[in-house]
Design a protein around this motif. Structure first.
Motif, mmCIF file in Angstrom:
data_model
loop_
_atom_site.group_PDB
_atom_site.id
_atom_site.type_symbol
_atom_site.label_atom_id
_atom_site.label_comp_id
_atom_site.label_asym_id
_atom_site.label_seq_id
_atom_site.Cartn_x
_atom_site.Cartn_y
_atom_site.Cartn_z
ATOM 1 N N MET A 90 -17.519 -55.681 12.345
ATOM 2 C CA MET A 90 -18.751 -55.762 11.573
ATOM 3 C C MET A 90 -19.600 -54.538 11.825
ATOM 4 N N ALA A 91 -20.213 -54.454 12.991
ATOM 5 C CA ALA A 91 -20.979 -53.243 13.283
ATOM 6 C C ALA A 91 -19.992 -52.100 13.476
ATOM 7 N N ALA A 92 -20.437 -50.900 13.173
ATOM 8 C CA ALA A 92 -19.565 -49.749 13.347
ATOM 9 C C ALA A 92 -19.236 -49.599 14.824
ATOM 10 N N GLU A 106 -27.109 -53.526 13.748
ATOM 11 C CA GLU A 106 -27.814 -53.596 12.463
ATOM 12 C C GLU A 106 -27.689 -54.955 11.776
ATOM 13 N N LEU A 107 -26.724 -55.763 12.210
ATOM 14 C CA LEU A 107 -26.577 -57.073 11.564
ATOM 15 C C LEU A 107 -27.711 -58.010 11.950
ATOM 16 N N GLY A 108 -28.463 -57.627 12.972
ATOM 17 C CA GLY A 108 -29.733 -58.286 13.217
ATOM 18 C C GLY A 108 -29.694 -59.514 14.115
ATOM 19 N N PRO A 109 -30.892 -60.077 14.356
ATOM 20 C CA PRO A 109 -31.059 -61.158 15.331
ATOM 21 C C PRO A 109 -30.209 -62.400 15.091
ATOM 22 N N HIS A 111 -27.204 -62.400 14.442
ATOM 23 C CA HIS A 111 -25.900 -62.088 15.022
ATOM 24 C C HIS A 111 -25.992 -61.609 16.463
ATOM 25 N N VAL A 157 -35.398 -58.496 17.659
ATOM 26 C CA VAL A 157 -35.551 -57.037 17.610
ATOM 27 C C VAL A 157 -35.522 -56.542 16.161
ATOM 28 N N PRO A 158 -36.084 -55.367 15.915
ATOM 29 C CA PRO A 158 -36.036 -54.815 14.551
ATOM 30 C C PRO A 158 -34.627 -54.342 14.190
ATOM 31 N N THR A 159 -34.464 -53.939 12.944
ATOM 32 C CA THR A 159 -33.194 -53.381 12.492
ATOM 33 C C THR A 159 -32.882 -52.115 13.291
ATOM 34 N N GLY A 160 -31.629 -51.951 13.661
ATOM 35 C CA GLY A 160 -31.238 -50.721 14.342
ATOM 36 C C GLY A 160 -29.856 -50.832 14.946
ATOM 37 N N TRP A 210 -29.690 -47.291 19.213
ATOM 38 C CA TRP A 210 -31.123 -47.169 18.908
ATOM 39 C C TRP A 210 -31.897 -48.280 19.615
ATOM 40 N N HIS A 224 -34.821 -47.832 22.216
ATOM 41 C CA HIS A 224 -36.140 -48.324 21.828
ATOM 42 C C HIS A 224 -36.717 -49.254 22.896
#
Ligand SMILES: Cc1ncc(C[n+]2csc(CCOP(=O)(O)OP(=O)(O)O)c2C)c(N)n1
Lengths: 273, 320
Positions: free
Chosen positions: B1-3, B121-124, B126, B288-291, B295, B299
């Motif tokens: 999923m995530a790179a 980037e798939l977010g909270p 996941h 957390v925010p997108t990233g 990152w 952050h």
């Protein structure tokens, strides 16, 4: 608008969405393009043919609701909301970037037009059910639409919601199943089969219609409310093709979260015209 | 999923060690089975499936069912390794984990893949940063967070031999093997990665190698940092924490998890009741925010520099 004009508009929007979504996935090197492409004709039909909404007033109480339960297909959802006017096209360029409003899964606190946060499968139908029950309680005439994957229906929460919706005779409630017959790793039927899916929903007290999920005329007819409305919830089983529109992606599980290299991207753009 | 993160020399994805080890164990013990939720690929169980097609149960996208089936398989005399993305395994099936695994006490091994913020980037939805807090009160589940490939393999072997519920929490972020001599995996025991007397950095999983880098930074300033690899969160090595508190007088905890109720919380619970010393808890404060993973680490200060900064802060809080 005459039906033929509507269908042409939907087709134009769907083509734009496919191209734009694939560009987002290519640029981010992240995303779920196979499931974007199977869902795009359905979502385009809803936003550009069927649903009542005002993108300038995303909280309008009487709006029709769309819940994207297969939240991984953000390429499809984000391009639809953009084309519907909820936010400028520039935002699409931030897809997956640090602190972007366009997260890998939709977040209602980031984006206007997103009704609820999704990503874990099997959440959309219960939330949509609650929205439909609220509409029934307040005697509102808004409709509630929810799109799930087919693999997603392996989650038991869907069947709990399906039972309640059937028992409550929610005539303004419509589930569309993106029946592309693939999930993440392989086919739905070889993983944990769903057939006969139509009979399952009928047994739960739903009306069922089976349509070609890429025939926007058929989708438009199935999604439009019949005169006099309905007395049961409606399940539309939309037979679709994962990766629809790009020859080398169609019906390949590897494009569930596969991302294109430059050459694949260019080929796809040549095909998506 | 995530790179996948950029391949770095000497860095390994611990899921490979997990997959190798479970295949080896299964060769010799027919009771070992795997249970998954459409997660063969993300669990790296393609090889296992090829070798033992009848011993891989894919229930589809159905985590509650998956964990319940794990309990049932244990009742039937199998040794199930239930493997799925950590977020869904622990979050979606939390009541099954509590009632069917912990309370009923079945011999089930839960293997959470791509934990922490590995899905970037798939977010909270996941991310699995709440799992420590969710599972810590279920104290008969041994909770192991390997720091590298070696420890992953050892933890999986230990879990297979151990009678009782286990949660092994893996990442997908490549990490280097720790340079510790004469290693022996002992559940419930902190591993001393580096001696030190001014502050103790207690870390687990993906954070341990960053703590090692932080200690090198601190050493250049004349600060001597002890590093403990707290690979077992439950049961917790309270003796090692007491020793850290009394001998170094300040503690930093670092985890790829929410700072509420996790490793830092466990350490603070112990020190506040026994040997109150400053404890700086590092991790994520909430959603957390997108990233990307990189990152997000940057952050939230989950870097060598960030850990060194917290160590100075903890030392500064010592009572003169
Ligand atoms: C609860 C949960 N379990 C697992 C996943 C991981 N996952 C994301 S998409 C997917 C496959 C979805 O298949 P399907 O519903 O058929 O969607 P489509 O083929 O339309 O993309 C899986 C297993 C998830 N997002 N949520």
């Amino acid at each position: 608008m005459l039906k033929n004009d509507i269908v042409d508009t939907i087709r134009d929007k769907a083509l734009w969405m496919r191209r734009r979504a694939f560009t987002m996935v290519h640029d981010a090197q992240l995303g779920h393009p196979g499931g974007d492409f199977s869902a795009i004709d359905i979502i385009a039909t809803l936003y550009f043919g069927v649903m009542r909404y005002d993108a300038k007033k995303p909280d309008m109480p009487e709006r029709d609701r769309f819940i994207m339960s297969k939240g991984h297909a953000t390429g499809a959802l984000y391009t639809a909301l953009c084309a519907a006017g909820y936010y400028p096209e520039d935002w699409l360029k931030t897809y997956m970037q640090p602190q972007s409003k366009l997260n890998g899964h939709p977040n209602r606190n980031y984006l206007p037009g997103v009704e609820t946060n999704t990503g874990p499968l099997g959440h959309g139908l219960p939330v949509a059910l609650g929205i439909a029950i609220a509409g029934q309680m307040t005697k509102s005439d808004y409709r509630t639409f929810v799109l799930t994957g087919d693999g997603e229906l392996q989650e038991g929460s869907n069947w709990e919601a399906a039972m309640t919706a059937g028992n409550r005779k929610l005539g303004k409630f419509t589930l569309i199943v993106d029946r592309n017959r693939l999930q993440q790793g392989m086919g739905t039927e070889e993983t944990n089969g769903l057939d006969p899916l139509d009979d399952k929903f009928r047994a739960f007290g739903w009306d069922v219609e089976v349509v070609d999920g890429h025939d926007v005329g058929a989708l438009f007819n199935a999604l439009s409310e019949p005169p006099g409305g309905r007395s049961k919830p409606l399940c539309i089983i939309a037979n679709t093709i994962k990766g629809k529109g790009v020859s080398f992606m169609e019906n390949k599980a590897s494009w569930h979260h596969g991302v294109p290299n430059a050459e694949q991207y260019n080929t796809a753009m040549e095909e998506l015209v | 999923m995530a790179a996948p993160a950029a391949k770095q020399e000497g860095f390994y994805d611990c899921r490979d060690a997990w997959a190798r080890t479970i295949e080896e164990l299964a060769e010799n013990d027919p009771r070992i089975v795997a249970v998954v939720n459409d997660s063969v690929g993300s669990s790296k169980l393609g090889g296992f499936q090829k070798k033992f097609p009848d011993r891989l149960i894919n229930v589809g996208i159905a985590e509650q069912n998956m964990v319940g089936v794990g309990a049932g398989l244990a009742n039937g005399g199998r040794i199930p390794f239930v493997s799925a993305a950590a977020c869904f395994l622990t979050g979606r099936a939390l009541e099954q984990v509590k009632a069917d695994i912990a309370y009923a006490g079945f011999n089930v091994k839960l293997v959470g893949q791509s934990s922490g913020v590995a899905y970037g980037e798939l977010g909270p939805t996941h991310h699995s940063i709440e799992d420590f807090a969710w599972l810590r009160p279920l104290s008969n589940i041994t909770m192991v967070v390997p720091a590298d490939s070696w420890e992953t393999a050892e933890a999986v072997k230990w879990a297979a031999a151990h009678e009782g519920p286990v949660y092994i929490r893996l990442s997908r972020m490549p990490v280097p093997d720790l340079a510790v001599e004469n290693r022996k995996f002992e559940p419930g025991k902190a591993e001393l990665v580096r001696s030190g007397s001014d502050v103790t950095i207690i870390a687990c999983g993906t954070m341990v190698h960053l703590a090692v880098q932080a200690a090198a930074e601190l050493e250049a300033e004349g600060i001597s940092a002890r590093i403990l690899n707290m690979a077992t969160i439950t049961p917790l090595d309270e003796a090692a924490i007491s020793a850290a508190a009394s001998e170094t007088g300040a503690i930093v905890t670092v985890e790829e998890a929410n700072i509420h109720g996790g490793l830092g919380g466990a350490v603070a619970e112990h020190t506040s009741a026994n040997l109150p010393v400053p404890v700086e808890r590092m991790g994520f404060p909430g959603f957390v925010p997108t990233g990307s993973v990189e990152w997000l680490f940057d952050h939230f200060g989950l870097t060598a520099t960030g850990i060194a900064r917290s160590a100075r802060k903890a030392i500064g809080r010592k009572r003169g």
